[in-house]
Motif scaffolding. Structure first.
Motif, short mmCIF file in Angstrom:
data_model
loop_
_atom_site.label_atom_id
_atom_site.label_comp_id
_atom_site.label_asym_id
_atom_site.label_seq_id
_atom_site.Cartn_x
_atom_site.Cartn_y
_atom_site.Cartn_z
N GLY A 129 9.32 -24.18 -15.29
CA GLY A 129 9.65 -25.27 -16.21
C GLY A 129 8.44 -26.04 -16.73
N ALA A 130 7.26 -25.48 -16.55
CA ALA A 130 6.06 -26.13 -17.08
C ALA A 130 6.06 -26.04 -18.61
N VAL A 131 5.53 -27.08 -19.25
CA VAL A 131 5.32 -27.03 -20.70
C VAL A 131 3.82 -27.13 -20.95
N GLN A 132 3.42 -26.54 -22.06
CA GLN A 132 1.99 -26.52 -22.39
C GLN A 132 1.80 -27.03 -23.81
N ALA A 133 0.79 -27.88 -23.97
CA ALA A 133 0.48 -28.43 -25.29
C ALA A 133 -1.02 -28.36 -25.53
N THR A 138 5.83 -37.82 -20.94
CA THR A 138 7.25 -38.12 -21.04
C THR A 138 7.90 -37.04 -21.88
N ILE A 139 8.90 -36.39 -21.30
CA ILE A 139 9.59 -35.29 -21.97
C ILE A 139 10.81 -35.87 -22.68
N GLY A 140 10.89 -35.61 -23.98
CA GLY A 140 12.00 -36.11 -24.78
C GLY A 140 12.97 -35.01 -25.15
N VAL A 146 17.13 -29.27 -19.53
CA VAL A 146 17.00 -30.72 -19.38
C VAL A 146 15.53 -31.08 -19.20
N GLY A 147 15.08 -32.07 -19.97
CA GLY A 147 13.73 -32.61 -19.78
C GLY A 147 13.77 -33.63 -18.65
N LEU A 148 12.73 -33.68 -17.83
CA LEU A 148 12.76 -34.52 -16.64
C LEU A 148 12.14 -35.90 -16.82
N GLY A 149 12.14 -36.42 -18.04
CA GLY A 149 11.67 -37.79 -18.27
C GLY A 149 10.18 -37.95 -18.12
N THR A 150 9.74 -39.02 -17.46
CA THR A 150 8.31 -39.30 -17.30
C THR A 150 7.79 -38.66 -16.03
N ILE A 151 6.70 -37.94 -16.19
CA ILE A 151 6.10 -37.20 -15.08
C ILE A 151 4.64 -37.63 -14.93
N ALA A 152 4.27 -38.10 -13.74
CA ALA A 152 2.86 -38.43 -13.47
C ALA A 152 2.10 -37.13 -13.29
N LEU A 153 0.95 -37.03 -13.94
CA LEU A 153 0.13 -35.83 -13.78
C LEU A 153 -0.62 -35.93 -12.45
N ALA A 154 -0.41 -34.98 -11.56
CA ALA A 154 -1.06 -34.99 -10.25
C ALA A 154 -2.57 -35.03 -10.40
N THR A 197 -1.24 -28.81 -19.41
CA THR A 197 -0.02 -28.24 -18.83
C THR A 197 0.67 -29.33 -18.02
N VAL A 198 1.95 -29.50 -18.29
CA VAL A 198 2.77 -30.47 -17.54
C VAL A 198 3.70 -29.65 -16.65
N PRO A 199 3.40 -29.58 -15.36
CA PRO A 199 4.23 -28.76 -14.46
C PRO A 199 5.61 -29.38 -14.22
N GLY A 200 6.60 -28.53 -14.05
CA GLY A 200 7.94 -28.98 -13.70
C GLY A 200 8.56 -29.95 -14.69
N ALA A 201 8.28 -29.79 -15.98
CA ALA A 201 8.78 -30.72 -16.98
C ALA A 201 10.22 -30.45 -17.40
N LEU A 202 10.66 -29.21 -17.27
CA LEU A 202 12.00 -28.80 -17.71
C LEU A 202 12.77 -28.13 -16.57
#
Length: 164
Positions: free
Chosen positions: A70-74, A90-92, A110-118, A133-138
């Motif tokens: 579920g990671a997203v990459q931008a 923040t995943i919208g 489902v997007g998991l809202g606001t995620i703190a980057l480790a 890369t935002v891990p576990g975003a979806l």
């Protein structure tokens, strides 16, 4: 002869005192006035889709077990003249593009809202194309349609941080 020798010594003494006074005055020179500067204005980062990995599948009852699912990459451009450190995402809204002939409703992911980057991400000043890369975003719901296999998933992401 005595008088001219004495006059020479006095003349040398006066030259040394005067020269020393001028040198001393050069060290003591100062001035006061005004100066000006201007603070930069922060410019928004530009965020575009990165290269996705095929890692999302229906969530098992025990959970995914890995942040890579579920990671997203931008790709992010920082047009600012200063570095920026990203600390959260923040995943919208999520949209899904199923393969031709298939269906997959957006409600399956489902997007998991606001995620703190480790690990915060540092964007250098005036940089382009930094991959974030935002891990576990979806998450994909456990009852996702069979037509979701191979679907392209796009999520609105807002990256937040501060000047570094």
């Amino acid at each position: 002869m005595k008088l001219s020798k004495r006059a020479s010594v006095i003349a040398l003494f006066l030259v040394a005192v005067v020269a020393g006074g001028v040198a001393s005055a050069a060290w003591l020179v100062s001035g006061t006035g005004t100066a000006s500067s201007q603070a930069a204005s922060a410019v928004s980062l530009t965020v575009t889709a990165g290269t996705p990995t095929a890692s999302l599948y229906p969530k098992p009852a025990a959970g995914y077990g890995s942040g890579t699912v579920g990671a997203v990459q931008a790709k992010v451009d920082n047009p600012n003249p200063f570095p920026v450190q990203l600390t959260s995402a923040t995943i919208g809204a999520v949209s899904i593009t199923p393969l031709s002939g298939r269906t997959c409703a957006a409600s399956n992911v489902v997007g998991l809202g606001t995620i703190a980057l480790a690990t915060p991400v540092l964007l250098p000043a005036s940089s382009t194309g930094t991959v974030v890369t935002v891990p576990g975003a979806l998450e994909m719901i456990s009852t996702a349609e069979n037509g979701c296999q191979g679907a392209g998933i796009t999520a609105q992401v807002t990256l937040s941080g501060a000047s570094a």
